[in-house]
Write a protein that holds these residues in place. Structure first.
Motif, PDB file in Angstrom:
ATOM      1  N   ILE A  85      -5.305  -1.652   2.301  1.00 36.36           N
ATOM      2  CA  ILE A  85      -6.774  -1.587   2.276  1.00 36.36           C
ATOM      3  C   ILE A  85      -7.206  -0.674   1.134  1.00 36.36           C
ATOM      4  O   ILE A  85      -6.895   0.517   1.120  1.00 36.36           O
ATOM      5  CB  ILE A  85      -7.324  -1.067   3.622  1.00 36.36           C
ATOM      6  CG1 ILE A  85      -6.937  -2.036   4.747  1.00 36.36           C
ATOM      7  CG2 ILE A  85      -8.834  -0.878   3.556  1.00 36.36           C
ATOM      8  CD1 ILE A  85      -7.251  -1.509   6.135  1.00 36.36           C
ATOM      9  N   LYS A  86      -7.931  -1.237   0.171  1.00 35.75           N
ATOM     10  CA  LYS A  86      -8.336  -0.477  -1.019  1.00 35.75           C
ATOM     11  C   LYS A  86      -9.847  -0.268  -1.116  1.00 35.75           C
ATOM     12  O   LYS A  86     -10.302   0.565  -1.905  1.00 35.75           O
ATOM     13  CB  LYS A  86      -7.849  -1.193  -2.284  1.00 35.75           C
ATOM     14  CG  LYS A  86      -6.336  -1.447  -2.321  1.00 35.75           C
ATOM     15  CD  LYS A  86      -5.553  -0.149  -2.217  1.00 35.75           C
ATOM     16  CE  LYS A  86      -4.039  -0.430  -2.257  1.00 35.75           C
ATOM     17  NZ  LYS A  86      -3.234   0.806  -2.047  1.00 35.75           N
ATOM     18  N   ASP A  98     -11.926  -4.933   2.155  1.00 36.56           N
ATOM     19  CA  ASP A  98     -10.637  -5.256   2.773  1.00 36.56           C
ATOM     20  C   ASP A  98     -10.629  -5.022   4.283  1.00 36.56           C
ATOM     21  O   ASP A  98      -9.625  -5.308   4.945  1.00 36.56           O
ATOM     22  CB  ASP A  98      -9.520  -4.421   2.131  1.00 36.56           C
ATOM     23  CG  ASP A  98      -9.358  -4.712   0.647  1.00 36.56           C
ATOM     24  OD1 ASP A  98      -9.579  -5.873   0.250  1.00 36.56           O
ATOM     25  OD2 ASP A  98      -9.027  -3.769  -0.107  1.00 36.56           O
ATOM     26  N   LYS A 145     -10.223  -6.403  10.239  1.00 30.26           N
ATOM     27  CA  LYS A 145      -9.339  -5.294  10.578  1.00 30.26           C
ATOM     28  C   LYS A 145      -9.848  -4.537  11.811  1.00 30.26           C
ATOM     29  O   LYS A 145     -11.003  -4.665  12.220  1.00 30.26           O
ATOM     30  CB  LYS A 145      -9.222  -4.325   9.400  1.00 30.26           C
ATOM     31  CG  LYS A 145      -8.703  -4.973   8.120  1.00 30.26           C
ATOM     32  CD  LYS A 145      -7.297  -5.514   8.283  1.00 30.26           C
ATOM     33  CE  LYS A 145      -6.771  -6.057   6.951  1.00 30.26           C
ATOM     34  NZ  LYS A 145      -5.417  -6.649   7.083  1.00 30.26           N
TER      35      LYS A 145
END
Length: 327
Positions: free
Chosen positions: A122-123, A127, A131
């Motif tokens: 995850i950047k 992202d 999740k």
């Protein structure tokens, strides 16, 4: 007794009398009752004040009263059992809109952040779609609302709708994050600092989100809260307390040795203590009150839109007088 000795004796008596009649006893220090959570981070500053007698230096006696929850401190404030508590300007504005005369002096701009493990794929917020995200503070937490606003503004991402959200207490979520049960966690600043010292890093902070939404600097998230009427009736007490607070912050900003002394209060040591120290220092307010207030007004409008009346109450804008001015 010789003549010389008699003259010296009479001189000493006259000098003592002159000093006695020529000076007045200093007034007794006025007690300021401060209500805080027993294990809250505000205790680090209050402990520093008491340890170095910074309250006495400025003519006050800080009497720390411990409470088990934030709700309990709020009730104590409204009942008149304490003079000062610590909370956020949003609550103050809501109370003022309802007729109360509470007001706010910035204490800290340290805020939470979305944390992910080192090495996570995850950047960016984009992202996080799909999740599992842990969120401390509940659905109406200010940091969570600002993060949602930032995600929509920057990535057209509806985090609550497009991710799995798990609400919980700060320590529980920190533990679940370390156990790998969450992809990311939005937690309070001190829990984020502890995670940072143990294999996590910031994806985006609440301060980053606030700036992306219009804030011009780091906005103080919490502050010392008191009644206007009390401050008007006790000007020396509030002035002395604010000065003692500033002196304590100056010491905590400059002295690593003071943090070593506080290690047992902070309940950290080594690298973890260093990270907590640095993040605390990052949050020491240093902006003019006018700038703080202007940014709070911008963020209030955003929060009112995102959280609605359940969050802000009847007030559509930040209530006048929310930020205290010494004059």
């Amino acid at each position: 007794m010789t003549g010389l000795h008699q003259r010296l004796f009479r001189f000493c008596i006259l000098l003592a009398l002159a000093l006695g009649f020529g000076t007045q006893a200093s007034p007794a220090a006025e007690t300021v009752r401060v209500g805080v959570l027993k294990f809250g981070t505000v205790n680090w500053e209050l402990d520093t004040i008491k340890q170095h007698k910074l309250d006495e230096k400025h003519g006050v006696n800080v009497d720390v009263r411990f409470f088990a929850s934030e709700d309990a401190t709020n009730v104590a404030m409204m009942a008149g059992d304490v003079d000062i508590i610590v909370t956020d300007w949003l609550w103050v504005s809501r109370q003022r809109a309802s007729g109360e005369d509470l007001t706010f002096v910035p204490y800290s701009s340290s805020v939470g952040a979305l944390m992910v493990p080192d090495g996570s794929p995850i950047k960016s917020l984009a992202d996080l779609k799909g999740k599992k995200i842990g969120v401390a503070g509940g659905p109406l937490d200010k940091s969570w609302l600002l993060m949602q606003g930032y995600a929509k503004h920057q990535f057209s991402l509806d985090l609550p709708a497009q991710s799995e959200i798990v609400y919980g207490t700060p320590p529980l979520l920190a533990e679940k994050a370390q156990q790998g049960e969450l992809d990311a966690v939005l937690n309070f600043w001190n829990f984020c600092a502890r995670l940072e010292a143990n294999g996590f890093h910031r994806l985006v902070s609440t301060s980053d989100a606030a700036k992306a939404l219009g804030a011009t600097g780091d906005v103080s998230a919490i502050g010392y809260i008191f009644h206007d009427k009390w401050a008007d009736a006790h000007p020396d007490a509030i002035a002395g307390f604010v000065k003692a607070s500033r002196d304590a912050k100056a010491l905590l900003r400059s002295s690593d040795e003071e943090w070593q002394r506080l290690a047992s209060v902070v309940k950290a040591e080594g690298h973890e203590l260093d990270v907590l120290r640095d993040r605390y220092r990052d949050g020491i307010p240093d902006r003019p009150i006018e700038d703080e207030q202007a940014d709070a007004m911008k963020l209030y409008a955003i929060l009112a839109d995102l959280g609605g009346e359940r969050l802000v109450g009847p007030g559509k804008t930040l209530a006048p007088g929310t930020f205290w001015r010494a004059d």
